[in-house]
Enzyme design. Structure first.
Site, PDB file in Angstrom:
ATOM      1  N   GLY A 121       1.080  -1.261  -0.275  1.00  0.00           N
ATOM      2  CA  GLY A 121      -0.527   0.089  -0.150  1.00  0.00           C
ATOM      3  C   GLY A 121       0.169   1.271  -0.057  1.00  0.00           C
ATOM      4  O   GLY A 121       0.319   2.717  -0.092  1.00  0.00           O
TER       5      GLY A 121
ATOM      6  N   TRP B   1       2.907   2.898  -2.271  1.00  0.00           N
ATOM      7  CA  TRP B   1       1.928   3.701  -3.756  1.00  0.00           C
ATOM      8  C   TRP B   1       0.499   4.298  -3.290  1.00  0.00           C
ATOM      9  O   TRP B   1       0.524   5.390  -3.726  1.00  0.00           O
ATOM     10  CB  TRP B   1       2.426   2.716  -5.021  1.00  0.00           C
ATOM     11  CG  TRP B   1       3.771   3.171  -6.226  1.00  0.00           C
ATOM     12  CD1 TRP B   1       4.865   3.113  -5.011  1.00  0.00           C
ATOM     13  CD2 TRP B   1       3.963   2.839  -6.835  1.00  0.00           C
ATOM     14  NE1 TRP B   1       6.065   2.574  -5.283  1.00  0.00           N
ATOM     15  CE2 TRP B   1       4.821   2.493  -6.269  1.00  0.00           C
ATOM     16  CE3 TRP B   1       2.946   2.582  -8.356  1.00  0.00           C
ATOM     17  CZ2 TRP B   1       5.808   2.422  -8.362  1.00  0.00           C
ATOM     18  CZ3 TRP B   1       3.961   2.473  -8.975  1.00  0.00           C
ATOM     19  CH2 TRP B   1       5.366   2.742  -9.456  1.00  0.00           C
TER      20      TRP B   1
ATOM     21  N   ASP C 210      -5.425  -5.429  -5.397  1.00  0.00           N
ATOM     22  CA  ASP C 210      -4.327  -6.509  -5.687  1.00  0.00           C
ATOM     23  C   ASP C 210      -4.970  -8.318  -4.792  1.00  0.00           C
ATOM     24  O   ASP C 210      -6.119  -7.767  -3.885  1.00  0.00           O
ATOM     25  CB  ASP C 210      -3.512  -6.124  -4.231  1.00  0.00           C
ATOM     26  CG  ASP C 210      -1.260  -6.728  -4.413  1.00  0.00           C
ATOM     27  OD1 ASP C 210      -0.681  -5.995  -4.701  1.00  0.00           O
ATOM     28  OD2 ASP C 210      -1.805  -8.005  -4.406  1.00  0.00           O
TER      29      ASP C 210
ATOM     30  N   ASP D 262      -8.594  -9.530  -8.062  1.00  0.00           N
ATOM     31  CA  ASP D 262      -6.870  -9.838  -9.186  1.00  0.00           C
ATOM     32  C   ASP D 262      -7.971  -8.851 -10.377  1.00  0.00           C
ATOM     33  O   ASP D 262      -9.210  -8.379 -10.962  1.00  0.00           O
ATOM     34  CB  ASP D 262      -7.714 -11.562 -10.547  1.00  0.00           C
ATOM     35  CG  ASP D 262      -6.811 -11.829 -11.215  1.00  0.00           C
ATOM     36  OD1 ASP D 262      -6.087 -10.282 -12.068  1.00  0.00           O
ATOM     37  OD2 ASP D 262      -6.448 -12.060 -11.320  1.00  0.00           O
TER      38      ASP D 262
ATOM     39  N   ASP E 269       3.210  -1.171  -9.666  1.00  0.00           N
ATOM     40  CA  ASP E 269       4.339  -2.113  -9.534  1.00  0.00           C
ATOM     41  C   ASP E 269       4.394  -3.402  -9.315  1.00  0.00           C
ATOM     42  O   ASP E 269       4.931  -4.298  -8.834  1.00  0.00           O
ATOM     43  CB  ASP E 269       4.194  -1.130  -8.153  1.00  0.00           C
ATOM     44  CG  ASP E 269       6.088  -1.182  -7.333  1.00  0.00           C
ATOM     45  OD1 ASP E 269       6.733  -0.879  -8.653  1.00  0.00           O
ATOM     46  OD2 ASP E 269       6.654  -1.683  -5.761  1.00  0.00           O
TER      47      ASP E 269
ATOM     48  N   LYS F  54       6.092  -1.563 -13.902  1.00  0.00           N
ATOM     49  CA  LYS F  54       7.439  -1.468 -13.901  1.00  0.00           C
ATOM     50  C   LYS F  54       7.941  -2.747 -14.440  1.00  0.00           C
ATOM     51  O   LYS F  54       6.880  -3.854 -15.192  1.00  0.00           O
ATOM     52  CB  LYS F  54       6.829  -2.060 -12.003  1.00  0.00           C
ATOM     53  CG  LYS F  54       8.870  -2.952 -12.015  1.00  0.00           C
ATOM     54  CD  LYS F  54       9.221  -2.937 -10.458  1.00  0.00           C
ATOM     55  CE  LYS F  54       8.505  -4.170  -9.508  1.00  0.00           C
ATOM     56  NZ  LYS F  54       8.755  -3.985  -8.101  1.00  0.00           N
TER      57      LYS F  54
END
Length: 199
Positions: A49, A51, A69, A87, A111, A151
């Site tokens: 958490g 970000w 997440d 998901d 990320d 990322k």
């Protein structure tokens, strides 16, 4: 090296962030100015958490951050955050319901990383797959002119991935934050000015 890691780790603890990754987003924001007051943001792979918390601080009370997440988190979030254990690639009624009031998003950040195996090519391939799936969400989720941060693990596929974003963004940049561990193969691809269309 250890000292370097400890610096960000300790700083995160002191500043009440659950992970050192917050400093990567701070650097990305400093460089590309992607976080603005009042924005609606979708954070992919949000646990634990950091970000989400930093983004929430930047968008303020009139903005909103939806963190998604597959893992749960113990982190306590402010009122302008919705955290969903789901998901993000499965359009469940719960996920669609959480997104609906905020669509289209001004910014989508990711990320996400795969579970690493230590086998370089396997890890790179899995990272690429996550990035491709994140990119494929954009036409339905990101507003025209919006931005995207993802990322990816460095490898031979980064060039092709970047080129796929070149067709749907005004500008695409590659960025390696100073707060990434030196031995880490992660880099960030930043898409600025979404033009719509498929990747």
């Amino acid at each position: 090296m250890k000292q370097y890691r400890d610096h960000y780790f300790k700083r995160a603890k002191k500043e009440n962030y659950p992970a050192r990754s917050v400093y990567k987003l701070q650097e990305l924001n400093k460089r590309f100015n992607i976080l603005q007051k009042g924005q609606k943001i979708l954070d992919l792979g949000a646990a634990p958490g950091s970000w989400t918390l930093f983004a929430a601080k930047k968008v303020g009370d009139k903005g909103h951050v939806l963190g998604v997440d597959i893992q749960s988190t113990e982190t306590e979030f402010p009122a302008n955050v919705t955290y969903l254990q789901a998901d993000v690639f499965e359009d469940s009624p719960e996920l669609l319901g959480a997104m609906e009031p905020h669509l289209p998003f001004d910014l989508i950040i990711s990320d996400m990383a795969p579970k690493t195996t230590g086998v370089k090519f396997t890890d790179q391939a899995r990272s690429l797959e996550l990035c491709e799936r994140a990119r494929d969400l954009l036409p339905r989720r990101l507003k025209q002119g919006g931005n995207f941060v993802v990322k990816i693990f460095e490898g031979p596929d980064v060039k092709e991935y970047r080129e796929s974003l070149n067709t749907i963004f005004s500008k695409v940049k590659i960025f390696k934050p100073k707060s990434s561990r030196a031995e880490s193969k992660e880099i960030f691809v930043v898409g600025l000015g979404f033009q719509g269309g498929e990747g």
